[in-house]
Design a protein around this motif. Structure first.
Motif, PDB file in Angstrom:
ATOM      1  N   LEU A 183       0.817  -1.232  -0.037  1.00 46.34           N
ATOM      2  CA  LEU A 183       0.010  -0.055   0.139  1.00 46.34           C
ATOM      3  C   LEU A 183       0.748   1.292  -0.029  1.00 46.34           C
ATOM      4  O   LEU A 183       0.381   2.130  -0.530  1.00 46.34           O
ATOM      5  CB  LEU A 183      -1.089   0.159   1.224  1.00 46.34           C
ATOM      6  N   GLN A 238      -4.684  -6.152   2.801  1.00 46.99           N
ATOM      7  CA  GLN A 238      -4.772  -4.790   1.834  1.00 46.99           C
ATOM      8  C   GLN A 238      -6.218  -4.342   1.737  1.00 46.99           C
ATOM      9  O   GLN A 238      -6.618  -2.999   2.099  1.00 46.99           O
ATOM     10  CB  GLN A 238      -4.219  -5.024   0.445  1.00 46.99           C
ATOM     11  N   ILE A 242      -7.202  -0.720   3.375  1.00 40.20           N
ATOM     12  CA  ILE A 242      -7.901   0.176   2.529  1.00 40.20           C
ATOM     13  C   ILE A 242      -9.117   0.640   3.203  1.00 40.20           C
ATOM     14  O   ILE A 242      -9.537   1.916   3.070  1.00 40.20           O
ATOM     15  CB  ILE A 242      -8.040  -0.337   1.154  1.00 40.20           C
TER      16      ILE A 242
END
Length: 364
Positions: A183, A238, A242
């Motif tokens: 990320l 991830q 997010i």
């Protein structure tokens, strides 16, 4: 390397080779038999300061080492094979070069010259004595059977539960770490696959020692599951990060992957589409698997050899050389205090581990 060989090397007219793996080979005749060929070749490699990595009844291999400003690396592997008085010498480049700048031809021609010069230092009587000495050494005729052997160490019953639990915990940690790095845009393909493999091998080394579990066939399945799990967890973490960072509503992990496929995989502002994601995941799994396989074989081999005293391995190998059956070897071990079947199995595994160590050194 001796000065006369250095001087000859500088005078060699090189023959260049361009290939995916550059190599060069040449034949010459020798007057000695295969036993003397091997021992003369050994002495030749030692004079040239090349590292012997393998030998059998009619061939021998060595790697040439080059010292750089930061480290040492093997540059070529040289193989000399004997058949009916004819010797085939081959040098093959190690590494990623496609043009050897004539180095392989220099190694081959230098070996042939050094071999012939070494052979000249022996007259017929000396050769006969050398052959007898080699035969005695190969047959372990000078080995003195010890009256006693070191007692077996207390070892745990092999238990795969420890590697499984440890492997799952490590997968969670590595998956989360990769998610954060990905990320932040810090993920570097090849480098991070190598680091993941190194981390797994490092932890597994201690898990194997703690559990005394050495069944490589089952460990391979565990490691395969770990690799797949790490990269699935990388994507899942991830997804979670997010959502949390951007305070978004949950859309489901599969929908998250679908969106990634639709958006495509971008490298240097070039969108490779959904196929880019497939290629990147295949590379991640494949590279990690290759790196880890090489590392874990070395880790397992070292442990298998180290857990048995060298004197015990030598004692058992002596009986192997004398063509004793497995049952007879186990009986001999029992006479010296190694009566437990599990301890005997570890001795036999150590002998196999020594052969694996030789094969590891031969890897190009």
């Amino acid at each position: 390397m001796e000065n006369n060989f250095k001087n000859f090397e500088e005078s060699i007219k090189k023959k260049h080779s361009i290939n995916f793996t550059p190599k060069y080979k040449e034949e010459f005749k020798t007057s000695v038999n295969e036993i003397l060929f091997i021992v003369i070749s050994e002495k030749t490699f030692e004079k040239l300061d090349w590292d012997i990595v393998y030998k059998d009844n009619n061939s021998i291999e060595a790697k040439r080492k080059e010292t750089g400003w930061m480290n040492e690396r093997w540059t070529e592997i040289i193989t000399a094979s004997y058949k009916n008085g004819t010797v085939l010498v081959k040098s093959e480049s190690l590494g990623n070069e496609m043009w050897d700048v004539g180095k392989n031809s220099k190694r081959v021609k230098l070996f042939i010259y050094a071999y012939q010069e070494t052979l000249k230092t022996f007259d017929q009587q000396a050769l006969n004595e050398l052959e007898s000495e080699v035969e005695r050494k190969n047959n372990w005729d000078d080995y003195i059977i010890p009256e006693t052997l070191p007692k077996p160490a207390q070892t745990k019953v092999p238990n795969i539960t420890v590697p499984i639990i440890g492997g799952l915990c490590l997968s969670l940690i590595l998956g989360f770490t990769l998610a954060i790095l990905s990320l932040k845009g810090l993920y570097i393909i090849v480098l991070f696959e190598f680091l993941v493999a190194a981390a797994i091998a490092f932890v597994m080394k201690y898990l194997i020692k703690f559990s005394n579990y050495t069944d490589f066939n089952k460990l391979k399945y565990l490691l395969g599951v770990m690799i797949i799990l790490i990269y699935i967890l990388n994507q899942y973490f991830q997804y979670e990060l997010i959502l949390n960072i951007n305070n978004l509503e949950r859309i489901g992990f599969l929908n998250f992957l679908q969106i990634r496929f639709i958006k495509g995989f971008t490298v240097n502002k070039i969108n490779l589409g959904w196929i880019g994601w497939i290629i990147s995941w295949i590379l991640q799994l494949g590279l990690t698997g290759i790196f880890l396989y090489l590392k874990i074989v070395a880790v397992l081999t070292n442990y298998i050899i180290e857990r048995v005293p060298a004197e015990v391995v030598d004692f058992a190998f002596y009986h192997v050389v004398k063509e004793k059956s497995e049952k007879e070897i186990r009986n001999e071990l029992a006479k010296k205090g190694w009566s437990d079947k599990r301890n005997q199995d570890e001795v036999l595994e150590a002998i196999g581990g020594m052969q694996n160590a030789i094969e590891l050194n031969r890897i190009k």
